[in-house]
Design a protein around this motif. Structure first.
Motif, PDB file in Angstrom:
ATOM      1  N   GLU A  97       7.372   5.429  -2.263  1.00  0.00           N
ATOM      2  CA  GLU A  97       6.409   5.827  -1.226  1.00  0.00           C
ATOM      3  C   GLU A  97       6.753   7.150  -0.550  1.00  0.00           C
ATOM      4  O   GLU A  97       5.897   7.747   0.097  1.00  0.00           O
ATOM      5  CB  GLU A  97       6.312   4.731  -0.162  1.00  0.00           C
ATOM      6  CG  GLU A  97       5.783   3.407  -0.707  1.00  0.00           C
ATOM      7  CD  GLU A  97       5.564   2.386   0.392  1.00  0.00           C
ATOM      8  OE1 GLU A  97       6.312   2.427   1.409  1.00  0.00           O
ATOM      9  OE2 GLU A  97       4.657   1.561   0.247  1.00  0.00           O
ATOM     10  N   ILE A 148       3.807   4.454  -8.041  1.00  0.00           N
ATOM     11  CA  ILE A 148       3.008   4.845  -6.883  1.00  0.00           C
ATOM     12  C   ILE A 148       1.974   3.744  -6.698  1.00  0.00           C
ATOM     13  O   ILE A 148       1.073   3.584  -7.523  1.00  0.00           O
ATOM     14  CB  ILE A 148       2.313   6.203  -7.104  1.00  0.00           C
ATOM     15  CG1 ILE A 148       3.351   7.291  -7.413  1.00  0.00           C
ATOM     16  CG2 ILE A 148       1.475   6.576  -5.875  1.00  0.00           C
ATOM     17  CD1 ILE A 148       4.302   7.599  -6.303  1.00  0.00           C
ATOM     18  N   GLY A 153       2.304   6.295  -0.716  1.00  0.00           N
ATOM     19  CA  GLY A 153       2.785   7.067  -1.845  1.00  0.00           C
ATOM     20  C   GLY A 153       1.869   8.224  -2.172  1.00  0.00           C
ATOM     21  O   GLY A 153       2.333   9.314  -2.535  1.00  0.00           O
TER      22      GLY A 153
END
Length: 253
Positions: A97, A148, A153
């Protein structure tokens, strides 16, 4: 296919297709390679797999010609080191993230001078005896794949893309859908728009992009969008649906 060269195949621009495995079985790990798939993701995050069983599953996958990729439970040094030491061709790390998350993943997965992975050459990855070039070979051949999976993110994507050592950015559609308040609706336009944005930005930055697809049609959609590494289906679901098809066909007679 030599699973040791899986990272090079990705970085050379080859498209690869595999699947996710939750079944705690070496025989099940062998099947994707027998079927002609390029890799299988041994899922410790959502499955019951242990280090001991995963080691046998890595060997079975490699024997059948599929690269074993281990999705670890979290972005920790111990989890990542253990997965690589038992011979995984690559490691998938959930919930990247921030820039700090990405740097930590690389630090845990690479040997000096690229990282600080703990060193024992007397492990399965080192052929149990090691070699003078063991650490260099590991740095060259083991893929580091960062997930992600949410809006945070995406917000930090520019910084994450600048971190050297992450070979693949893997887009998690289910966690992505949850992060924007529509859990499970992976074909919703909002999820697809977010994933397309990440895919475009990552591709423009020269990064390999990966994702999960529920079925071949969904896989084809993302391959056409520029995804290079796609995992199609999960072994338990695929097997259950095959049984359901048999039941439906028999009942229809």
């Amino acid at each position: 296919m030599d699973p040791q060269s899986f990272r090079e195949r990705l970085l050379d621009g080859e498209t690869v297709v595999g699947t996710f495995q939750l079944l705690d079985s070496a025989m099940a790990a062998e099947m994707p390679g027998v079927a002609g798939m390029d890799f299988t993701i041994l899922d410790q995050e959502h499955g019951p797999l242990t280090a001991e069983t995963t080691a046998g599953m890595c060997a079975a996958a490699q024997r059948a010609g599929a690269a074993p990729i281990v999705r670890v439970r979290n972005n920790s040094e111990a989890e990542i080191q253990r997965a690589l030491d038992i011979g995984a061709a690559g490691v998938e790390i959930p919930q990247i993230e921030t820039v700090e998350d990405a740097r930590a993943a690389v630090e845990h997965a690479r040997f000096d001078p690229l990282g600080s992975r703990g060193l024992s050459q007397y492990v399965r990855a080192g052929g149990y005896t090691g070699a003078d070039d063991y650490t260099d070979r590991e740095n060259e051949r083991r893929a580091v794949i960062g997930h992600i999976e949410g809006e945070r993110g995406v917000e930090n994507l520019d910084g994450i893309l600048e971190v050297d050592g992450i070979d693949v950015l893997f887009l998690g559609p289910y966690d992505m859908s949850q992060s924007i308040g529509i859990p499970g609706r992976v074909r919703d336009d909002r999820v697809e728009a977010l994933m397309t944005e990440v895919c475009d930005r990552a591709t423009e930055a020269g990064k390999v992009v990966g994702t999960f697809a529920d079925d071949p049609a969904m896989a084809r959609q993302w391959l056409d969008a520029g995804v290079q590494y796609v995992a199609v289906g999960v072994d338990g679901a695929l097997l259950t649906r095959a049984f359901e098809d048999i039941v439906d066909a028999v009942d229809a007679e």
